[in-house]
Structures are given as structure tokens and as C-alpha cells.
Design an enzyme around this catalytic site. Sequence first.
Site, PDB file in Angstrom:
ATOM      1  N   CYS A  76       0.834  -1.205   0.000  1.00  0.00           N
ATOM      2  CA  CYS A  76       0.000   0.000   0.000  1.00  0.00           C
ATOM      3  C   CYS A  76       0.871   1.259   0.000  1.00  0.00           C
ATOM      4  O   CYS A  76       1.982   1.261   0.514  1.00  0.00           O
ATOM      5  CB  CYS A  76      -0.904  -0.011   1.231  1.00  0.00           C
ATOM      6  SG  CYS A  76      -2.076   1.375   1.263  1.00  0.00           S
ATOM      7  N   CYS A 107      -6.009   0.092   7.056  1.00  0.00           N
ATOM      8  CA  CYS A 107      -5.787   0.630   5.709  1.00  0.00           C
ATOM      9  C   CYS A 107      -6.937   1.565   5.335  1.00  0.00           C
ATOM     10  O   CYS A 107      -8.107   1.149   5.322  1.00  0.00           O
ATOM     11  CB  CYS A 107      -5.698  -0.531   4.714  1.00  0.00           C
ATOM     12  SG  CYS A 107      -5.430   0.010   3.010  1.00  0.00           S
TER      13      CYS A 107
HETATM   14 ZN   LIG Z   1      -3.422   1.115   3.010  1.00  0.00          ZN
END
Ligand SMILES: [Zn+2]
Length: 208
Positions: free
Chosen positions: A41, A100
Amino acid sequence: MDISKIFKNNEEWVQKKLNVQPDYFNNLSKGQTPDILYIGCSDSRVTAEELMGVAPGEVFVLRNIANMVPNTDLGVMSVINYAVMHLKVNHIVVCGHYYCGGVQAAMKSADLGILNPWLRNIRDVYRTHRDELNAITDEEARYKRLVELNVEEQCINVIKTAEVQKARTERNLTVHGWVFDIHSGKLIDLEIDFIKALENIMEIYRLD
Ligand SMILES: [Zn+2]
């Protein structure tokens, strides 16, 4: 954050490297032979190389919102192709992380403009695993489970590509699903059973 400080940091870093190994950058300029492709990410707290303790040259890295592998994304598909066909990596890691923002946004029904089609890929993961996720009453636990399931689904997307299927057969390339727990700093191997995960779908996605 003072942006000009970055150049000062860089000078100090160059000096530090040269103090230990005078030909450090000379060696780096000769090329790269990473053995791992890491897909993670973009979150600023999930710093690929630092959390894995690897040096420049050791890992080929791709980061985007919520570590996604959409098969129509030219950037993602090119990175996988280059890593597998040219760099000949033997491991592909999809690394998600708890808390996230991308996964959290996909769990809400807000209209987020250009982010909608990207987040829809995560909503599709939710739909695929709706029964399991809806059975989790604690919202944080459900959110964490979606992070894990999203990693699993993106690993499957990696395996759906022709070059990965070929490399898995020819040189035993391995796909790994990991999660980084921001709360503890720990990296967790989800130990995904791909044989089981793929058994019902490979008749559809097999490309040989
Ligand atoms: Zn993330």
C-alpha cells in the site's frame, strides 16, 4: 516538514554509505537482481524496505492504494511482467496492512469520485466474501478480516496472469500474502493455502 531538509538528509545518507563502502554507488549503478517483487500500500506508515530490513537492490517494489492488482491496470501489469520475465524474481509478495484507509473507505457508502472505480475492486472482494464478513459483528474485526481477504484476492489476481502461471510451473515462483500490523510493527504471513484457494477457479483461469 521542511522539504529542503530532504536534500540535507540525502547528502548525509550518501556520506554514511560511502564511509562504510567507498564503491557503494558504483556497485549499485551496475544493475539490479532483486529476488522479490513486493506489492504494498502507498500508506506512508508502511515503508516497504524499512519494515523488511532490506537494502537497495534487493526488492522490486510497487505501491498503490490498498495494494491492489486489477488486471486492467497497465502500471500494475507492467510491473508484474517486468519483474517475472526480465528480473526473474522467484517470490511475489502482496502485503496489506491493518487500518488501511483504502479498505476502510471501501466499507463505507460514500461517493469518492475518481476513487470509486479503484475502491470498487475492494467492494468486489467484500461481495465475494459477504457471508463470512457479515457474520463478524465487531466492526474492527470485520475491517481487519477484509484487509486479509483483500490480500488473498490480490494474490489470486497475481496468479491469474499468464507470466506468473508459467513461472510457477517452470521455476517454482512463489506467491505470498502478508499483512503488516501497524499496531505492533509486526509482519504476519497469512500462510494462504493457494492450492485450496485456487482449486475451484483454476479451470476457469488456466492459460496454458
Ligand atoms: Zn493502506
